[in-house]
Structures are given as C-alpha cells and as structure tokens.
Design a protein around this motif. Structure first.
Motif, PDB file in Angstrom:
ATOM      1  N   ALA A 119       9.002 -10.879  -1.592  1.00  0.00           N
ATOM      2  CA  ALA A 119       7.761 -11.252  -2.534  1.00  0.00           C
ATOM      3  C   ALA A 119       6.441 -10.482  -2.183  1.00  0.00           C
ATOM      4  O   ALA A 119       5.579 -10.112  -2.906  1.00  0.00           O
ATOM      5  N   PHE A 120       6.275 -10.315  -0.679  1.00  0.00           N
ATOM      6  CA  PHE A 120       4.867  -9.940  -0.145  1.00  0.00           C
ATOM      7  C   PHE A 120       5.070  -8.670  -0.422  1.00  0.00           C
ATOM      8  O   PHE A 120       3.936  -8.086  -0.780  1.00  0.00           O
ATOM      9  N   GLY A 121       6.006  -7.480  -0.356  1.00  0.00           N
ATOM     10  CA  GLY A 121       6.024  -6.309  -0.983  1.00  0.00           C
ATOM     11  C   GLY A 121       6.069  -6.092  -2.392  1.00  0.00           C
ATOM     12  O   GLY A 121       5.251  -5.032  -2.807  1.00  0.00           O
ATOM     13  N   LEU A 122       6.843  -6.875  -2.976  1.00  0.00           N
ATOM     14  CA  LEU A 122       7.365  -6.751  -4.403  1.00  0.00           C
ATOM     15  C   LEU A 122       6.220  -7.142  -5.611  1.00  0.00           C
ATOM     16  O   LEU A 122       6.007  -6.573  -6.683  1.00  0.00           O
ATOM     17  N   GLU A 173       0.758  -1.364  -0.061  1.00  0.00           N
ATOM     18  CA  GLU A 173      -0.013  -0.013   0.092  1.00  0.00           C
ATOM     19  C   GLU A 173       0.857   1.264   0.100  1.00  0.00           C
ATOM     20  O   GLU A 173       0.817   2.177  -0.846  1.00  0.00           O
ATOM     21  N   VAL A 174       1.919   1.276   0.798  1.00  0.00           N
ATOM     22  CA  VAL A 174       2.776   2.529   0.961  1.00  0.00           C
ATOM     23  C   VAL A 174       3.527   2.513  -0.620  1.00  0.00           C
ATOM     24  O   VAL A 174       3.595   3.664  -1.090  1.00  0.00           O
ATOM     25  N   ASP A 190       1.884   4.109   8.746  1.00  0.00           N
ATOM     26  CA  ASP A 190       0.939   2.933   8.875  1.00  0.00           C
ATOM     27  C   ASP A 190       1.862   1.913   8.670  1.00  0.00           C
ATOM     28  O   ASP A 190       1.405   0.938   9.594  1.00  0.00           O
ATOM     29  N   TRP A 191       2.749   1.759   7.741  1.00  0.00           N
ATOM     30  CA  TRP A 191       3.599   0.768   7.752  1.00  0.00           C
ATOM     31  C   TRP A 191       4.407   0.533   9.044  1.00  0.00           C
ATOM     32  O   TRP A 191       4.541  -0.672   9.759  1.00  0.00           O
ATOM     33  N   THR A 229       2.955   5.678  -2.860  1.00  0.00           N
ATOM     34  CA  THR A 229       4.047   6.727  -3.077  1.00  0.00           C
ATOM     35  C   THR A 229       4.384   6.765  -4.439  1.00  0.00           C
ATOM     36  O   THR A 229       4.695   7.916  -4.936  1.00  0.00           O
ATOM     37  N   LEU A 230       4.392   5.773  -5.329  1.00  0.00           N
ATOM     38  CA  LEU A 230       4.683   5.734  -6.622  1.00  0.00           C
ATOM     39  C   LEU A 230       3.525   6.115  -7.782  1.00  0.00           C
ATOM     40  O   LEU A 230       3.880   6.189  -8.858  1.00  0.00           O
ATOM     41  N   GLY A 231       2.343   6.335  -7.071  1.00  0.00           N
ATOM     42  CA  GLY A 231       1.433   6.873  -7.857  1.00  0.00           C
ATOM     43  C   GLY A 231       0.758   5.835  -8.772  1.00  0.00           C
ATOM     44  O   GLY A 231       0.103   6.021  -9.805  1.00  0.00           O
ATOM     45  N   VAL A 232       0.720   4.626  -8.456  1.00  0.00           N
ATOM     46  CA  VAL A 232       0.299   3.536  -9.135  1.00  0.00           C
ATOM     47  C   VAL A 232      -1.122   2.695  -8.340  1.00  0.00           C
ATOM     48  O   VAL A 232      -1.138   2.554  -7.099  1.00  0.00           O
ATOM     49  N   GLU A 233      -1.964   2.430  -9.060  1.00  0.00           N
ATOM     50  CA  GLU A 233      -3.161   1.978  -8.446  1.00  0.00           C
ATOM     51  C   GLU A 233      -3.186   0.665  -7.908  1.00  0.00           C
ATOM     52  O   GLU A 233      -2.894  -0.377  -8.701  1.00  0.00           O
ATOM     53  N   LEU A 234      -3.530   0.409  -6.876  1.00  0.00           N
ATOM     54  CA  LEU A 234      -3.721  -1.180  -6.053  1.00  0.00           C
ATOM     55  C   LEU A 234      -4.822  -1.019  -5.262  1.00  0.00           C
ATOM     56  O   LEU A 234      -4.970  -0.289  -4.378  1.00  0.00           O
ATOM     57  N   THR A 235      -5.928  -1.891  -5.419  1.00  0.00           N
ATOM     58  CA  THR A 235      -7.010  -1.943  -4.272  1.00  0.00           C
ATOM     59  C   THR A 235      -6.503  -2.856  -3.322  1.00  0.00           C
ATOM     60  O   THR A 235      -6.171  -4.201  -3.617  1.00  0.00           O
ATOM     61  N   VAL A 236      -6.419  -2.229  -2.320  1.00  0.00           N
ATOM     62  CA  VAL A 236      -5.870  -3.083  -1.118  1.00  0.00           C
ATOM     63  C   VAL A 236      -7.143  -3.750  -0.261  1.00  0.00           C
ATOM     64  O   VAL A 236      -7.940  -3.053   0.245  1.00  0.00           O
TER      65      VAL A 236
END
Length: 534
Positions: free
Chosen positions: A200-203, A95-96, A267-268, A100-107
């Motif tokens: 792998a969990f973050g990447l 999520e961070v 939050d992280w 931060t990089l301005g990329v969409e991810l639905t968490v």
C-alpha cells in the motif's frame, strides 16, 4: 520485459563462486517461503516478522480496485492534485513509480519551511494529501499532516474529504485517522518500510496520482517464479552475489542510470541497500552516479558499478564497461529483484538485512534538542555569510569555507567516502546537488549526496552503523520565513535545524569528522558555496 543481467570481471567471479552455493542451500526458495533462519540465529526474531514482501503481489491485488474507485471519487469532486507526505520507504518508491510513468505526484519529504509553504500554496483547493507512515509516529509526516489539516480548515475544506492515510494496523496514525474520519489503507505489518514498494505504501499514492498499479504488480508477478527458483539463472541470486560477494569485497556500489526508462531508481535502491546492510561495522555503501561522474574514471578497487540500462543499450555497452554489472528490466520486476538481491547480500555479508539499529539515534537527539532548545553553538568563524562549525580536527586552523572543506577531505581514509548532507529546500535549491561531482573530482573517492532529513531514513543508518570510514559535510540554512506546526511547541525551521544538529552530534559521538556549513541566507549562500568549492 522482465529482467536481463550481464556480468564480467570480479562481478562474474562472484556469481560463479556464490550462486551455486546459494542454490544448493535453497536460499531463494527459503526467502520465498519466509524462512527467518537464513540470516543466522541473531537475525531470526526480526526476520520472522519482516518477510511479508515476498507475497506482496498477491496481498496487494485487492488494493487495485479500491485505489481506482477512490481516484474516480476524488476526480468527480474536482480533486486531481496528489501530495504525498512520507519519508524513506513511504516516499521513495512512489516517487520512482510516478516519475517513470510520467504521472504528477508532489512528494513532500522535507521539514524545510520553504518547501512546506510552497506545497501548501500549490492548488490546495484541488489537493488530496496522502499521509504515509509505517510506524504512524514519523515526526516529519505528523508535522506535514498537521500543516495540511490546518490549511484545509482555513480554506473552508473538510480535511476528512482530503486526507488519505497509509499506515500499519494499530498505529497512532490509524487511531487519529479513524477518529477524524479519514480514508485509511492498512499495510502489511510484516513488511519493513524499505521493502514496501509493492504494498500500500508504494501503490496508494501512485494509483491515486493516475498510475496503473495493476500493471506494476503484473510486472513483478512475471519475475516471481524466477526469483523463487533455486537455479543458476535466478536474477536475485546473481545480483545479490555481485552486491555482497566480490572478493576482495567491493563495498561501494555505484549505481548509474544509463539509458534505462526507469527514472530515479537509484535513489530507491540507495535506501534499500544502505539501511539493510550498514550495521555492525559492515555494509554496502550505495553511491548514486551519472554517466559522467568522476568515480567512473578513477579505477577504484572498492567500487562495484551497477549500470541500469535497457536491453538494446546493454548489448552495445558490454564491451565498453568490463567488470560492471549491467541490468535492465520492467519497474515492477526490478523492485522485486533488488529486494531479493539485498536479502541475499545480507546473508553473504553476515548481517541482518531487516533491522536498522542506528536509525533511532539521530531521531532521539533531535527530539532532545526540540525539548530543551539550547542556544545555537557559536560558529568557529563566518565566511561570506556562511557559518562554519564542526569537529576540532576539521575546523581548527582554518579560516575559510574552502580551507575547511580541504581539511575535511584530508581526513578521508584510503578506503573512505564523503557524504554531503543538505538540510535545505531541495525544490528551491536543486543546484546544491552539483556539489557531489565537484567534491568527487577533488576527493578521488566516492561521494554521496543526500537531502535532509530524507536521507536519515536511507543512508543515515549506514553512516552510523557501517564501516567507520566516512567524513561528513553538512549544509543547513536559516529559515527566511518560518512556519508554525499546529499544536506543536516548535516550528518547521526549528525542527529541521534540530534534526541537522542531532545528526551531527551522533556522528561526532561515533568519532566521524563533521563539517557544518550554515547558510545565513539560502538564496545567496548556495551560490556562494558553489563558487567557493569550484
């Protein structure tokens, strides 16, 4: 840019006291060499299998090309919407990174049926689900995966083409994924979830969403030599000394984003600090603040402020915030620096920063409630559609939400804190987060705010295992439109209520004051609650 740190006041004294000793004891190089003896004999068995994060940069390098190739494959098939089902360390770092990089991810880190329904209804035809769980048995992630499998099949989509799994080798999730034909990324089993940002969990979810994860690893690599060096300018030692070495200990860590380009980092860090240090009656309580939060003007003797800035802003702020630690850096470098620092703080506090002995208690209580499903406890009273329950010391003698909250605040110890725990759809009701500042202004003490059940994998450990000085405000809501969990004997609505009830029960068993407010109608209840507390 790597890392820059400025310290003054008690923070500077902590650095001057502890960093020379940490350097002389070869702590930094010892962490890098994965020496499990650094935290004492009792911690050694756990530490021996939890230090793989120190080599995450090199271990994760081969993932970069694999992730890029899968992303291209998905894009070619018209799949460009990434949903991440994960909790705690499996979701907070991605999520961070993506924000931060301005990329969409639905968490998707909730079991609220409304939040699950909304996610399922959003571009399912072009969605890939990343199901991420270290243990492979995380109940929330398992339930979310089941919902997506069912939805994909109902839409005529083969789940094998749309589900990617990240887990540890040999987990139940790996077994299921292999049998189902899902794409599997295996993570390093020698890395705990909260230290997994550069694994792998973050990447995987971040890279599939469009982040250049190779650049993130480059940023971490650029700081690696500094963090491994037993010298006075080691940023991990400096930050760790401030977190765990002030005297007297400032055990509330207020993290303020003030000009930093990194979005949501506090939050992280909250999970990393709370779950790593909150045990055996000790710990550091991270408190996520903004630049206008009431705690910053209260002159609290037990609050250490850490301000996240950029380099230019840091220079301007130095004279205006004495006693604070100012830190700036690139995202990859910050991840690795804070991981080292919290490991160092654990040594200074005399605790094992790699176990989480109290996390399982709330999970076990929730599972027991799901197995038996007793009738709900009758509320002490109902005020404007809000059902009020809680420990006797909080609800006895009260007849309104406002008076019950006032009674809860009266239970605050002089060095205590209030935790607000909202088991509510955070996408539909973000306004509930306004409660944090409202209550902090009234309490005159630090206030944390966590969305349930996600905070159970974060500050939940500290609430049970840390110092017995917290009071707890729990907010739940009746499900207006519940949702079945495929092949489970309970619904999402029943699951989130069981998680909240189980958590409250464990806190009560630990002697913590608890006030439970249940919104019988979430849409109107949130506004009613905010109005009552203003």
């Amino acid at each position: 840019m790597t890392i820059a740190i400025h310290v003054s006041g008690d923070a500077k004294r902590a650095v001057e006291t502890h960093v020379p000793l940490l350097a002389a004891d070869l702590v930094a190089s010892g962490i890098t060499a994965q020496d499990p003896a650094l935290w004492g004999p009792a911690a050694e068995p756990e530490a021996a299998k939890r230090l793989g994060w120190t080599e995450a940069v090199s271990v994760s390098r081969p993932l970069v090309a694999e992730i890029a190739a899968l992303r291209e494959e998905l894009l070619a098939a018209g799949v460009d919407h990434v949903v991440l089902a994960g909790m705690g360390g499996s979701s907070l770092a991605p999520e961070v990174i993506t924000r931060t990089l301005g990329v969409e991810l639905t968490v998707l880190d909730s079991t609220d049926p409304g939040q699950i329904r909304a996610a399922l209804a959003d571009r399912l035809e072009s969605t890939v689900l990343v199901a991420s769980s270290k243990s492979g048995g995380t109940l929330e992630t398992d339930s979310q995966r089941r919902a997506y499998e069912s939805a994909f099949r109902a839409a005529g989509i083969d789940p094998a083409t749309r589900i990617v799994v990240v887990t540890d080798p040999g987990s139940p999730l790996e077994t299921h994924a292999r049998d189902a034909g899902y794409r599997v990324f295996l993570a390093d089993p020698n890395v705990g979830g909260r230290y997994s940002a550069l694994t792998a969990f973050g990447l995987v979810p971040s890279g599939l969403a469009g982040v250049d994860v190779g650049e993130l690893l480059d940023e971490a690599e650029a700081i690696s030599l500094n963090l491994a060096d037993d010298g006075a300018d080691n940023f991990g030692l400096i930050l760790g000394a401030v977190l765990g070495g002030t005297s007297p200990l400032r055990d509330k860590i207020g993290i303020v984003a003030d000009g930093t380009h990194i979005v949501g980092f506090a939050d992280w860090a909250e999970q990393l600090i709370a779950e790593s240090t909150g045990k055996s009656g000790k710990g550091l309580l991270p408190v996520v603040l903004d630049t206008e939060s009431p705690e910053l003007t209260e002159s609290l003797a037990d609050l250490q402020v850490v301000r996240l800035v950029d380099n230019a802003h840091a220079f301007h702020l130095r004279e205006h915030h004495p006693g604070e630690l100012l830190i700036s850096g690139s995202l990859g470098a910050m991840f690795l620096t804070w991981e080292y620092a919290v490991a160092v703080a654990g040594r200074l506090l005399g605790i094992d920063p790699f176990d989480q002995p109290d996390v399982e208690a709330a999970k076990a209580a929730a599972r027991a409630l799901l197995d038996d499903r007793p009738a709900p406890e009758a509320p002490a009273f109902v005020d404007a559609g809000i059902e009020v329950r809680g420990t006797a010391a909080v609800v006895d003698g009260t007849d309104s939400v406002a008076s019950a909250v006032e009674k809860l605040l009266s239970e605050l110890p002089a060095t205590g804190y209030l935790a607000v725990m909202a088991y509510v759809d955070r996408v539909a009701h973000p306004e509930l987060a306004e409660l944090r500042d409202l209550l902090a202004a009234r309490a005159g003490r630090p206030v944390t705010f966590g969305w349930g059940p996600r905070f159970l994998h974060s500050t939940g450990q500290y609430h049970k295992g840390g110092p017995a000085e917290g009071v707890f405000l729990q907010i739940t809501a009746n499900a207006s439109d519940d949702l079945e969990i495929p092949d489970r004997p309970f619904t999402f609505g029943q699951l989130i209520q069981a998680q909240a009830t189980g958590d409250a029960a464990v806190l009560t068993e630990h002697g913590r004051p608890v006030l439970r407010l249940n919104l019988t109608d979430a849409a109107t209840g949130a506004a009613t609650l905010l109005s009552a507390l203003r």
